[in-house]
Every structure is written in C-alpha cells, then in structure tokens.
Design an enzyme around this catalytic site. Structure first.
Site, PDB file in Angstrom:
ATOM      1  CG  ASP A   1      -3.738 -29.526   8.657  1.00 46.05           C
ATOM      2  OD1 ASP A   1      -3.292 -30.433   8.994  1.00 46.05           O
ATOM      3  OD2 ASP A   1      -4.167 -28.438   9.321  1.00 46.05           O
TER       4      ASP A   1
ATOM      5  CE  LYS B   1      -7.629 -27.746  11.481  1.00 52.84           C
ATOM      6  NZ  LYS B   1      -6.759 -27.238  12.566  1.00 52.84           N
TER       7      LYS B   1
ATOM      8  N   GLY C   1      -8.121 -22.787   7.225  1.00 54.16           N
ATOM      9  CA  GLY C   1      -8.888 -22.233   6.031  1.00 54.16           C
ATOM     10  C   GLY C   1      -8.321 -22.424   4.795  1.00 54.16           C
TER      11      GLY C   1
END
Length: 284
Positions: free
Chosen positions: A136, A10, A101
């Site tokens: 996240d 992202k 990641g």
C-alpha cells in the site's frame, strides 16, 4: 534536524481482489481515498543510532515498523543520514483497522526525507522503494483519490470523490491481512464492485451515484468473523448514510452522508456502543 509531518490514513471506497500472483501476493483493483485520520511523525536525522518510538502500546518499536524500514531504505539508497535517525510517532490512525496506518507512516517518511535532502530520488525511484516496504505504500506517496491496481504498484489519480460527511467506526476486533487474504482464497467471490462505474460517477461529481457503487469483497467474510460489522452498517444506513462499507480487510466500517444532522445523530448512536467512532474528512 527535525520537524513534524502528518501521515493521513486511507479508505478503500471500492476493493476487489482479482487474482493471486505466483509470488504469493494478490492483484487488487481498488479506489483509495485519503482521510483526515492522521499520525503525527517527528523525524530527527543524522543521529548516532536508529530508533523509533510511539505513544502506542501496540505498534512495533523495532525494525519491523514500516516507518523505520522506510527511513533505513532511503538512507541506504541515497547515502543521506546513514549513521541513524530517530522517529517519533503520535498514533491517531487506528491500528489493525483497515486504514493503512503503517503504510501511511512509511510513505510519509519517504516523501519527507526526499524533500529534506533536495529530492535525490525521482518518483519512479520512490515508487520502487515504497513497494519494497509494503504493497500500500506507493499510494501514500501521492494521496487523494486514486485507482490502485496490481499488487499496489499501479497508482493512478482520478477525479476527486465528491465532498460529503464521513464517519468511521472500528468494532472490537483485529484482522491481519494474511489471515483475511488466506480465507478469501478459499471462497468464491459472489459479488464485486463496478469500479469503472464508480470512477465515472466521480468524474461527473455525482455523489449518490458514486455511493451506489461502493463495495468491498472482504465484507461478507469480515461480517462472519465480526458480526458487529453488520450492526454498524445497519446503524449508519438506517440513519441516513448514502453508503456504508468496509475499509481494507476490515474490521472498520465507514459511512458517507450528505446531511450533517443525520451524520451527527449517527455518531451519537454509534458512540453508545463503539468507543472507536470518529468524524473525519476526505483529503485531496
């Protein structure tokens, strides 16, 4: 049973830190965007043991790995494959770079296992499990373009960011999230993104207007710690990028272009100094 799945990284098209919580976490307001930098994950279920491996010499291959944490949490919650799983990750998302990641791998593992076993968990249950693994991770259950707030638990899909060309570049530095948030706490944030204006521009499909509102509150701090951040930004902007900004807590910088030729020239110039420079795309 095993098959390969893709975990997309992202960008933070905007990132504001709006407060520190009593539990030690921070409240953010950010627009997350899935990108084509992806890890390839193979999950083998119903094994005798738990294991994780990758082609990276940096990624942890033990219980601290978020993908393995996700697999264990799913098994504990549902009872499926409790004997063990094997996870093999081909890393293509740069590590410690601001692309999320590890969280992408964890979210992808949760979604793949839930699908593989007939969706035993609803989205609310997956969100709860994801947040236990990392702040996240809930975003990576959805992907696309999303407004993310709170610690990361509030994820709202918004109008897709207008199509454009994307470059990402990681300078030779590594920042930890804990380090960056701690340093940010000691400072007064002098500039913040106008997230509402950014979302409105996306709703209109106005690329240039959206780009004018891109900003990350970690950028001044990241630039002090790694002057290459400013150098990379300058190369991108001076060669035609509509916007260039930090992603996550850094140190990676991304540039957005509406002209393929200008993007290609910029990549060529960046690669002369920064080997970790990539052309990728936005994922919806």
């Amino acid at each position: 049973m095993n098959n390969k799945v893709i975990a997309c990284g992202k960008l933070n098209l905007t990132l504001d830190v709006v407060g520190k919580r009593e539990d030690g976490y921070h409240d953010i307001l950010s627009v997350f965007q899935s990108v084509g930098l992806c890890d390839i994950i193979t999950i083998t279920t119903d094994c005798r043991n738990w294991s994780i491996k990758s082609d990276s010499t940096v990624m942890p291959n033990d219980d601290s790995n978020l993908a393995l944490k996700a697999a264990r949490a799913f098994a504990e919650k549902t009872g499926f494959s409790r004997s063990g799983m094997e996870i093999d990750i081909v890393k293509q998302i740069p590590i410690f770079a601001g692309f999320g990641g590890g969280s992408a791998d964890a979210g992808t593992v949760l979604m793949e296992l839930n699908s593989r076993y007939g969706d035993p968990l609803c989205m609310d249950e997956l969100d709860e499990l994801a947040l236990e693994i990392g702040s996240d991770v809930p975003f990576f259950l959805r992907g696309g373009t999303c407004l993310v707030s709170g610690r990361g638990e509030n994820v709202k899909p918004i109008a897709a960011f207008p199509d454009c060309h994307l470059i990402v570049c990681k300078p030779p530095a590594d920042f930890s999230a804990g380090q960056m948030y701690s340093l940010l706490d000691s400072r007064v944030i002098e500039k913040r993104p106008d997230t509402n204006a950014f979302v409105a521009a996306c709703e209109k499909g106005d690329l240039k207007d959206a780009c004018s509102h891109i900003y990350n509150v970690f950028e001044p701090l990241a630039t002090e710690l790694c002057p290459d951040v400013a150098v990379i930004k300058d190369i991108m902007l001076s060669n035609g990028a509509l916007a260039a900004s930090l992603t996550g807590k850094g140190p990676s910088v991304f540039g957005l272009f509406d002209d393929f030729g200008k993007m290609a020239v910029t990549i060529s110039r960046l690669l002369k100094k920064y080997k970790n420079t990539y052309y990728t795309d936005l994922r919806v």
